[in-house]
Design an enzyme around this catalytic site. Structure first.
Site, PDB file in Angstrom:
ATOM      1  CG  ASN A 149      49.889  41.329  22.506  1.00 33.54           C
ATOM      2  OD1 ASN A 149      49.766  42.988  21.675  1.00 33.54           O
ATOM      3  ND2 ASN A 149      48.324  41.319  23.024  1.00 33.54           N
ATOM      4  CE  LYS A 208      48.723  41.445  26.493  1.00 36.98           C
ATOM      5  NZ  LYS A 208      48.162  41.050  27.585  1.00 36.98           N
ATOM      6  CG  HIS A 256      44.161  41.136  22.901  1.00 39.35           C
ATOM      7  ND1 HIS A 256      44.113  41.515  24.425  1.00 39.35           N
ATOM      8  CD2 HIS A 256      45.620  40.425  23.170  1.00 39.35           C
ATOM      9  CE1 HIS A 256      44.630  41.110  25.385  1.00 39.35           C
ATOM     10  NE2 HIS A 256      45.275  40.389  24.226  1.00 39.35           N
ATOM     11  CD  GLU A 271      44.637  43.047  27.567  1.00 39.26           C
ATOM     12  OE1 GLU A 271      45.619  43.664  26.958  1.00 39.26           O
ATOM     13  OE2 GLU A 271      45.086  42.026  28.231  1.00 39.26           O
ATOM     14  CD  GLU A 307      44.941  36.368  24.608  1.00 38.83           C
ATOM     15  OE1 GLU A 307      46.767  35.355  24.676  1.00 38.83           O
ATOM     16  OE2 GLU A 307      44.771  37.299  24.791  1.00 38.83           O
ATOM     17  N   GLY A 355      47.258  37.835  32.349  1.00 38.13           N
ATOM     18  CA  GLY A 355      48.747  38.727  33.292  1.00 38.13           C
ATOM     19  C   GLY A 355      48.034  38.494  34.733  1.00 38.13           C
ATOM     20  CB  SER A 372      49.275  34.010  32.790  1.00 39.34           C
ATOM     21  OG  SER A 372      48.731  34.424  33.935  1.00 39.34           O
TER      22      SER A 372
HETATM   23  P1  13P Z   1      50.009  37.604  29.677  1.00 37.39           P
HETATM   24  O1  13P Z   1      50.963  36.345  28.740  1.00 37.39           O
HETATM   25  O2  13P Z   1      50.796  38.536  30.444  1.00 37.39           O
HETATM   26  O3  13P Z   1      49.389  36.794  30.575  1.00 37.39           O
HETATM   27  O4  13P Z   1      48.816  38.099  27.678  1.00 37.39           O
HETATM   28  C1  13P Z   1      48.332  37.499  27.364  1.00 37.39           C
HETATM   29  C2  13P Z   1      48.284  38.197  26.170  1.00 37.39           C
HETATM   30  O5  13P Z   1      46.578  39.084  26.605  1.00 37.39           O
HETATM   31  C3  13P Z   1      48.174  38.136  24.879  1.00 37.39           C
HETATM   32  O6  13P Z   1      47.763  38.535  24.085  1.00 37.39           O
END
Ligand code: 13P
Length: 249
Positions: free
Chosen positions: A9, A11, A97, A99, A167, A173, A213
């Site tokens: 992803n 983002k 997601h 976010e 997640e 992150g 992560s």
């Molecule tokens: P990270 O791997 O940067 O922690 O992000 C995970 C994520 O949100 C994947 O959709």
């Protein structure tokens, strides 16, 4: 379960130059490796989908969107429909997601509608769920996950065409990852909910990804956990070498 799914992803990262370079690097690695390993998926930002599709050529890497609107078209400024994602060459769409849930106030009802729109457009939805740090501290992790799974899953899932991604919000992150025992508990719970909803065969066939992560250094431990059928990778998917190392785990 089918093949392990390793999904990147991106983002809100990637301009034409960096996006194409990353896609071409991964395509070359995937073509050299051939089929047989994990199924690979990358989800670039929407403006790069057509360009990245072209850069991937016929390499065995699937393309996905990071979100879709529940409607197939219409007056929804700034949104993208599942049909548009399919038109750009996508076969998957991430929905729900954390976010999106956080930044855009998306609740389970709209996530479910998005997952259903993805299915209607011929895409496989990747439905994301996960608890916050406060919710985990309060002992609510499993109940939060359960509410999200039950509220966000599409009503009907033809041919088990569905992926769920667990997640934990606090692991995204941050460099923090869930303990394997906690991942096992969460994924086992999700599997039970899927089997309860879809039956033993279809519920068992849905791939449940871990995200938060994931890096080359922790991928083996996380992917070895029962009911972890792949990974949804954020930051580490922006480096071809790291994403490839996770895929080759
Ligand atoms: P990270 O791997 O940067 O922690 O992000 C995970 C994520 O949100 C994947 O959709």
């Amino acid at each position: 379960m089918g093949r392990r799914l390793i999904a990147g992803n991106w983002k809100m990262n990637g301009l034409r130059g960096t996006g194409v370079a990353l896609a071409k690097d991964l395509a070359a690695r995937a073509q050299a490796a051939g089929e047989g390993g994990a199924e690979l998926l990358i989800c670039p930002p929407a403006q790069l989908l057509f360009t990245v599709a072209e850069a991937l050529g016929n390499a065995p890497i699937a393309l996905g969107g990071q979100d879709c609107h529940p409607a197939p078209s219409g007056a929804h400024t700034g949104d993208i429909s599942a049909e548009m994602l399919a038109d750009a060459g996508c076969s998957y769409a991430i929905v729900g997601h954390s976010e999106r849930r956080g930044d855009h106030g998306e609740g389970d009802g709209v996530v479910k509608a998005k997952a259903e729109a993805a299915l209607a457009a011929g895409l496989t939805p990747i439905v994301c769920v996960g608890e916050t740090a406060d919710q985990r501290r309060a002992g609510q992790a499993l109940s939060v996950i359960e509410t999200q799974v039950l509220g966000s899953l599409p009503a009907d899932v033809p041919g088990a065409r569905l992926v769920v991604a667990y997640e934990p919000v606090w692991a995204i992150g941050t460099g923090l990852t869930a303990e394997p025992a906690d991942v096992e508990e969460a994924h086992g719970h999700i599997r039970g909910l899927l089997v309860g909803r879809l039956g033993t065969e279809a519920g068992g066939a849905v791939r449940v990804l871990y995200g938060g992560s994931v890096k080359p250094g922790n991928a083996a431990e996380l992917l070895a956990v029962p009911n972890v059928d792949g990974a949804l990778v954020g930051g580490a998917s922006l480096k071809a070498q790291d994403f490839w190392a996770i895929a080759a785990t």
